[in-house]
Design an enzyme around this catalytic site. Structure first.
Site, PDB file in Angstrom:
ATOM      1  N   ASP A  92      -3.760   2.842  14.317  1.00 20.21           N
ATOM      2  CA  ASP A  92      -3.063   3.312  13.192  1.00 20.21           C
ATOM      3  C   ASP A  92      -3.571   4.758  12.970  1.00 20.21           C
ATOM      4  O   ASP A  92      -4.481   5.350  13.762  1.00 20.21           O
ATOM      5  CB  ASP A  92      -3.080   2.680  11.970  1.00 20.21           C
ATOM      6  CG  ASP A  92      -4.125   2.379  11.313  1.00 20.21           C
ATOM      7  OD1 ASP A  92      -5.243   2.774  11.687  1.00 20.21           O
ATOM      8  OD2 ASP A  92      -4.237   1.747  10.301  1.00 20.21           O
ATOM      9  N   ARG A 129       0.669  -1.229   0.022  1.00 18.66           N
ATOM     10  CA  ARG A 129      -0.070   0.086  -0.027  1.00 18.66           C
ATOM     11  C   ARG A 129       0.681   1.170  -0.051  1.00 18.66           C
ATOM     12  O   ARG A 129       1.555   1.600   0.808  1.00 18.66           O
ATOM     13  CB  ARG A 129      -0.830  -0.023   1.150  1.00 18.66           C
ATOM     14  CG  ARG A 129      -1.884   1.301   1.220  1.00 18.66           C
ATOM     15  CD  ARG A 129      -3.046   1.248   2.287  1.00 18.66           C
ATOM     16  NE  ARG A 129      -2.556   1.136   3.662  1.00 18.66           N
ATOM     17  CZ  ARG A 129      -3.260   1.172   4.553  1.00 18.66           C
ATOM     18  NH1 ARG A 129      -4.765   1.341   4.375  1.00 18.66           N
ATOM     19  NH2 ARG A 129      -3.222   1.036   5.793  1.00 18.66           N
TER      20      ARG A 129
END
Length: 532
Positions: free
Chosen positions: A447, A167
């Protein structure tokens, strides 16, 4: 040689850079990076400007809808190109940053795939990003290893490992350590370019290819941008169109209104969509931030069972399977609770029920944040999905309307919810500023996406001075009292004598600005990146 000299003169490193990573940033790699930046960055910046214009429309009450100009695309009967063999079965995917030991552990976890993350779980320091690229090269060459002197333990790859996906950073993030033609490079293009440049041949020699997760797309034109980047790069590297494969994270409220369009724009490269649930909640709050009727309750009350989340999950499954691609489920952020067996059993049961719900709904796979959750998720998908995927589950009778996708969620806002958001937001920011973007807090793996929910909720609750469950209004004065009390708790926990060894003073100030500014800050990472 002349082209190389031109490339070198067009690229500058920031003054902070001391390690130039010559094995990664070779002359040929730099020439390629500059070609990408010059061809695609102006359009990227235009797309970001269109996001701002869209937000103004939302602020004025023009809520998202299925685009009229693409109605034929939604109605037409078409499917995408093939899904490679090593991506046919993705029933359990593990995610994590590109730190060396974590890459090894994730590849060895028993999950079908591993998403190596340069985005939300990666604090994008120069060292983290460049060393992360080297870690992935070593992983693809199967030479990666790591020695932990504290545990006197060496880590290396098993014979059988997960399939790797990468990603890159979202379109909104720059790479400030590299200037091209005097302008900060695109973080998306840097992450993508270095990975494909150094790994395409390695992977093709093993019968695979570079596979990606694309984050935070807000419009089908952004998907078209990525498709053009892929096609240009495939031609540049001398491989066929469709070599690179992508799964798009549906983690913005606008993207859920354009699923067919996003798939269509990437039809030569796409293999799936993913329900990026935490960023999706953040996007819901952010996009409707000026409308009190869309205020959400405590973040702990917003699960996949609430109506707007359930509708989004079912629509992703329906549109993916109609077009012949995977519909991936969302993240289980729980981590094992080592010092409380009863709480651990309850947490793992919550994960099991979540994964059972996803597989029965028709998802083809799911995400976990910790290796200990892989067997739990795998057991549920093995029990209820006897085939590599569920592309045959079409959900044709499901009707999901525009209203279903934005229906407000019922619940309560409590002082404890305010305190948790403040506490988690500060703790995460401090860790991120120290270079760690993936943080275990209160038995959850946090996160940037989960931290964004925390600070955005506080900002919106404060803007509208919401009524707490106990009847009090959440005023500036009450916020200030709670904020100062949470600061004191953290200082006591850390030890005031140790504060100078941390980034807490910066984190306190940054969080306060984020939640009290009259103008909403689009991403907490944008300002924080300057302090990294």
């Amino acid at each position: 040689m002349e082209e190389t000299l031109i490339a070198r003169s067009a690229l500058q490193f920031s003054n902070e850079v001391t390690n130039y990573y010559p094995d990664l940033l070779t002359d040929d790699a730099i020439t390629f990076i500059i070609a990408l930046q010059r061809r695609f960055d102006k359009r990227r910046r235009y797309l970001l400007q269109k996001r701002e214009e869209q937000q103004l429309a939302f602020d004025n009450g023009d809520f998202p809808c299925f685009p009229k100009e693409t109605e034929e695309t939604r109605k037409a009967d078409w499917q995408v190109r093939y899904i490679p063999n090593d991506l046919q079965d993705r029933r359990v995917e593990i995610t994590g940053p590109v730190e060396r030991k974590m890459v090894i552990n994730a590849l060895n976890s028993g999950a079908k795939t591993f998403m190596a993350d340069f985005e939300d779980s990666n604090s994008p320091s120069w060292e983290n990003c460049m060393q992360g690229q080297q870690n992935l090269i070593d992983a693809n060459q199967r030479t990666i290893s790591f020695y932990d002197p504290k545990r006197d333990k060496r880590y290396a790859l098993n014979d059988k490992t997960a399939t790797l996906l990468v990603r890159p950073r979202g379109l909104h993030l720059n790479e400030r350590h590299l200037l091209i033609d005097g302008r900060e490079a695109s973080g998306s293009l840097i992450d993508f370019a270095l990975y494909v440049f150094h790994n395409t041949k390695i992977l093709q020699n093993r019968g695979s290819a570079p596979y990606f997760y694309l984050p935070k797309l807000e419009h089908y034109l952004e998907a078209r941008w990525w498709d053009d980047v892929f096609t240009f790069t495939e031609d540049y590297l001398g491989t066929y169109t469709g070599t690179f494969k992508a799964t798009v994270l549906i983690e913005t409220i606008t993207a859920s209104f354009q699923l067919d369009e996003i798939i269509y724009e990437l039809k030569n490269h796409i293999v799936g969509l993913n329900c990026g649930r935490w960023d999706y909640i953040f996007s819901y709050i952010k996009k409707f931030r000026n409308h009190p009727e869309f205020i959400l309750p405590n973040r702990d009350q917003i699960g996949m069972q609430v109506p707007f989340m359930d509708a989004y999950s079912r629509l992703v499954i329906q549109r993916c399977h109609k077009r012949g691609i995977h519909a991936m489920g969302g993240m289980a952020a729980q981590i094992p609770i080592k010092d409380n067996p009863a709480a651990n059993v309850a947490a793992l049961e919550k994960v099991r029920r979540d994964k059972e719900h996803e597989v029965k709904n028709g998802h083809d796979g799911t995400w976990v944040a910790h290796p200990a959750l892989v067997p739990i998720a795998m057991k549920e998908f093995d029990a209820h999905m006897r085939t590599p995927n569920q592309l045959h589950r079409l959900r044709e009778n499901d009707v999901i309307t525009e209203a279903d996708l934005i229906i407000p969620s019922q619940g309560t806002i409590t002082e404890d919810g305010v305190r948790k958001n403040i506490n988690v937001g500060i703790l995460y920011l401090e860790s991120w500023l120290r270079g760690n973007g993936c943080v275990a807090l209160y038995n959850l793996m946090e996160d940037a996406a989960t931290a964004e929910i925390s600070r955005t909720q506080v900002w919106q609750w404060l803007k509208f001075q919401v009524n707490l469950e106990d009847g009090r209004k959440f005023t500036r004065e009450l916020y200030r009292t709670i904020f100062e009390e949470e600061i004191e708790k953290i200082k006591h926990l850390v030890g005031k004598g140790n504060l100078h060894n941390t980034k807490f003073e910066k984190a306190f100030a940054m969080f306060d600005v984020l939640v009290t500014s009259e103008k909403f800050k689009e991403f907490l990472t944008l300002d924080a990146y300057r302090e990294l």
